[in-house]
Design a protein around this motif. Structure first.
Motif, mmCIF file in Angstrom:
data_model
loop_
_atom_site.group_PDB
_atom_site.id
_atom_site.type_symbol
_atom_site.label_atom_id
_atom_site.label_comp_id
_atom_site.label_asym_id
_atom_site.label_seq_id
_atom_site.Cartn_x
_atom_site.Cartn_y
_atom_site.Cartn_z
ATOM 1 N N SER A 18 -105.197 102.546 -9.175
ATOM 2 C CA SER A 18 -104.160 103.512 -8.791
ATOM 3 C C SER A 18 -103.740 103.361 -7.337
ATOM 4 C CB SER A 18 -104.661 104.939 -9.037
ATOM 5 O OG SER A 18 -104.987 105.144 -10.395
ATOM 6 N N THR B 119 -102.894 105.883 -14.755
ATOM 7 C CA THR B 119 -102.996 104.927 -13.651
ATOM 8 C C THR B 119 -101.631 104.451 -13.175
ATOM 9 O OG1 THR B 119 -105.147 104.166 -14.450
ATOM 10 C CG2 THR B 119 -103.971 102.709 -12.966
ATOM 11 N N TYR C 92 -100.030 105.199 -9.511
ATOM 12 C CA TYR C 92 -99.714 104.070 -8.632
ATOM 13 C C TYR C 92 -98.258 104.141 -8.169
ATOM 14 C CZ TYR C 92 -99.116 99.267 -7.009
ATOM 15 O OH TYR C 92 -98.847 98.159 -6.245
ATOM 16 N N LEU D 70 -107.432 112.209 -7.537
ATOM 17 C CA LEU D 70 -106.614 111.787 -8.662
ATOM 18 C C LEU D 70 -106.459 112.912 -9.675
ATOM 19 C CD1 LEU D 70 -108.159 108.268 -9.377
ATOM 20 C CD2 LEU D 70 -105.904 108.716 -8.422
#
Length: 484
Positions: free
Chosen positions: A31, A67, A71, A285
């Motif tokens: 990420s 993810t 990102y 996250l």
């Protein structure tokens, strides 16, 4: 040990911890954030979401399914805004749960969800293949796919060997059932990769360790001002909806694995929201319920939610006491772990089964996945939902025309089913094909639904057909009173 926390829960918590540890680190690295933030999300998933009511046995933490979105968000808005995004998503989830909308996520087309996961899996694999060889990956999904042509000349063969060996262990270790029950394949694969690179002092990139306190970043007041930006708001909504859908679909899958208490979807949604709100405050996250860890929890014999809470405790102890261990893990090994996870997100068997009986669903799945690969996650999901709604409308618009020849008395034409604008060309073709030298009576009493476009078209057809007799001669007045 307090009542309710038995040996089964203790053993299951250790198994889930061993599964979660490498996955938390791998998802964080993929990420584009410090590895420690993945562990923070895993800890919160156990201690916060795990302690709240909802689903008793499913386990939450950072997931491969988010993810790609994380990102893209970090690249577009900066890591300093990540906490605000995750906090906002958590608050949205809390609101949805309070409004008792959790159960409605089950109404989302399965083809859209599978297409979303397939698209994420393809982008994840395409990106992590570069990391397998310690090569830089292009930013967008289409660039990643196009760059695969020239990739062989840019990879580091040592790193590629480590990553490929990791994938091989992930595939082969579960075949030894006794060993797989004791030690999960992800831990074995990553531990072996770390041991080999350490013993032979291989020159490969390793996980960078910053320390837990250095990685955690509480959002500042100025960061909340970014919530006025359209792109930031869209990302918050995407985080909330995708994390919620993935968590609740995971809950439905976990419920099929055990015979205990069923999931309360609204409470589970609020538990996920509370966990994401805490993750946002810590700048970590986003979390979802993760089917891999949840299935490991059930299969290890967990009986209560104590197992998932304890797995969070073990992650906290590890992060506090042994953070330096992360620094020996090769990044290529984590890439191999995520390539394996990404491939499992692509529902190959489900597509084959759908193709035999529901080919329209396959079209929705493929279009959703393709839009995510060629565009982005949010737009792909919206396109998939729109296509699923259009397909449902088309499937529901079944109209059938029956004719009965009564000789000298003329013909009776009955229209049955659902007459909507989607089937209007078919309906008019059938009516225009009727003999023009016969008297026709049109009966619409068999229609369950008649929309305005079809009603206007039928009136126009009747007016043109019965120039001398008027509409009443065709039964339109009587049948109109029995339709809606």
């Amino acid at each position: 040990m307090r009542r309710g926390v038995g040996k089964a829960d203790l053993f299951a918590s250790l198994v889930v911890f061993l599964v979660a540890l490498p996955l938390c680190v791998g998802v964080a690295v993929a990420s584009g954030v410090p590895a420690e933030l993945g562990l923070v999300t895993g800890i919160v998933g156990g201690l916060v979401a795990g302690a709240l009511p909802g689903s008793s046995l499913q386990v939450s933490g950072p997931a491969a399914g988010l993810t790609v979105l994380v990102y893209e968000a970090v690249r577009a808005h900066g890591i300093e805004v990540l906490g605000v995004l995750v906090l906002g998503a958590g608050l949205v989830q809390l609101g949805l749960g309070a409004l008792r909308l959790g159960r409605w996520f089950r109404a989302v087309s399965v083809a859209v969800v599978q297409g979303m996961l397939a698209g994420i899996g393809l982008v994840l694999v395409a990106g992590q293949v570069y990391t397998l060889g310690d090569a830089a990956a292009p930013a967008d999904g289409l660039g990643k796919l196009a760059g695969l042509v020239s990739l062989p000349g840019r990879v580091d063969p040592v790193a590629l060997s480590v990553g490929a060996a990791t994938v091989a262990v992930l595939l082969l270790w579960p075949r030894w059932r006794r060993g797989a029950r004791l030690v999960p394949a992800p831990l074995v694969a990553v531990a072996l990769a770390a041991a080999v690179t350490g013993v032979f002092d291989l020159e490969v990139r390793r996980v960078e360790v910053r320390g837990l306190l250095e990685s955690v970043r509480v959002p500042e007041a100025a960061d909340f001002g970014r919530l006025t930006e359209v792109g930031v708001i869209g990302t918050v909504v995407a985080f909330a909806l995708i994390a919620s859908a993935e968590s609740l679909f995971s809950a439905a899958a976990v419920d099929r694995l055990h015979h205990g208490r069923r999931t309360d979807y609204d409470r589970e949604l609020m538990a996920q929201g509370a966990g994401n709100a805490v993750c946002g405050v810590l700048g970590a996250l986003p979390m979802t319920a993760v089917i891999v860890r949840s299935a490991a929890n059930v299969q290890a014999g967990a009986r209560t939610k104590a197992s998932r809470v304890l797995h969070g405790v073990w992650l906290l102890v590890f992060t506090a006491l042994l953070p330096g261990v992360l620094g020996v893990i090769p990044v290529a090994a984590l890439a191999g772990l995520l390539v394996h996870a990404g491939c499992k997100l692509v529902p190959v068997r489900e597509v084959a089964a759908l193709w035999r009986g529901h080919r329209g669903e396959v079209v929705v799945l493929v279009v959703t996945a393709g839009a995510i690969v060629l565009g982005n996650l949010f737009e792909g999901v919206l396109l998939g939902l729109a296509l699923a709604v259009a397909k449902t409308a088309w499937d529901a618009s079944h109209v059938h025309v029956e004719t009965e020849d009564r000789g000298d008395a003329g013909m009776v034409v009955r229209v049955l089913g659902h007459a909507t604008f989607l089937r209007l060309p078919k309906l008019l073709d059938a009516l225009e094909a009727l003999p023009r030298d016969r008297e026709v009576r049109l009966e619409l009493g068999g229609l369950r639904h008649l929309d305005h476009a079809c009603a206007a078209a039928l009136e126009g057809w009747a007016a043109a057909r019965g120039k001398g007799g008027g509409e009443e001669g065709y039964g339109l007045v009587a049948t109109r009173r029995s339709t809606s």
